[in-house]
Scaffold this motif. Structure first.
Motif, PDB file in Angstrom:
ATOM      1  N   GLU A  60       0.805  -1.220   0.000  1.00  0.00           N
ATOM      2  CA  GLU A  60       0.000   0.000   0.000  1.00  0.00           C
ATOM      3  C   GLU A  60       0.839   1.271   0.000  1.00  0.00           C
ATOM      4  OE1 GLU A  60      -2.979   0.049   3.014  1.00  0.00           O
ATOM      5  OE2 GLU A  60      -3.663  -1.967   2.541  1.00  0.00           O
ATOM      6  N   ASP A  61       1.940   1.259   0.744  1.00  0.00           N
ATOM      7  CA  ASP A  61       2.746   2.478   0.856  1.00  0.00           C
ATOM      8  C   ASP A  61       3.904   2.509  -0.143  1.00  0.00           C
ATOM      9  OD1 ASP A  61       4.164   0.417   2.047  1.00  0.00           O
ATOM     10  OD2 ASP A  61       4.924   1.667   3.680  1.00  0.00           O
ATOM     11  N   TRP A  62       3.858   1.648  -1.146  1.00  0.00           N
ATOM     12  CA  TRP A  62       4.944   1.576  -2.122  1.00  0.00           C
ATOM     13  C   TRP A  62       5.143   2.901  -2.852  1.00  0.00           C
ATOM     14  CZ3 TRP A  62       5.206   2.097  -7.463  1.00  0.00           C
ATOM     15  CH2 TRP A  62       6.401   1.693  -8.041  1.00  0.00           C
ATOM     16  N   ALA A  63       4.076   3.529  -3.306  1.00  0.00           N
ATOM     17  CA  ALA A  63       4.183   4.786  -4.050  1.00  0.00           C
ATOM     18  C   ALA A  63       4.754   5.894  -3.166  1.00  0.00           C
ATOM     19  CB  ALA A  63       2.829   5.199  -4.604  1.00  0.00           C
ATOM     20  N   GLN A  64       4.322   5.940  -1.918  1.00  0.00           N
ATOM     21  CA  GLN A  64       4.813   6.972  -1.004  1.00  0.00           C
ATOM     22  C   GLN A  64       6.305   6.780  -0.727  1.00  0.00           C
ATOM     23  OE1 GLN A  64       2.815   7.138   2.764  1.00  0.00           O
ATOM     24  NE2 GLN A  64       4.148   8.732   3.563  1.00  0.00           N
TER      25      GLN A  64
END
Length: 93
Positions: A39-43
């Motif tokens: 889920e936090d890959w882009a961030q």
């Protein structure tokens, strides 16, 4: 082997249709297998990109400082050479 980018006759670089098709198939297979990115890959990726950008900016600023220092040293060397030449040109009476 397909190239992800193409250059138009006007010189504009665009994403090729083959790259879009390949990405669509890859995404379909990836999601079809039940796999996905965290889920936090882009961030996290954005944070890493920001960090790299800041580091690059600091390196570029450092290189500019070195260029200025090199120029200052060169000017001092020219002045020193002229000073020494003044002594060697003088008559030793």
């Amino acid at each position: 082997m397909s190239q992800p980018f193409e250059v138009t006759e006007g010189g504009q670089v665009v994403i090729s249709r083959a790259a879009i098709d390949d990405a669509s198939v890859s995404q379909f297979l990836f999601s079809g297998a039940g796999l996905g990115l965290p889920e936090d890959w882009a961030q996290r990726s954005q944070e890493k990109a920001d960090l790299l950008e800041r580091r690059l900016s600091k390196l570029e600023a450092g290189m500019e400082s070195l260029k200025l220092a090199d120029e200052e040293i060169r000017l001092h060397a020219v002045q020193m050479r002229k000073f020494i030449e003044g002594f060697s040109a003088a008559d030793p009476k």
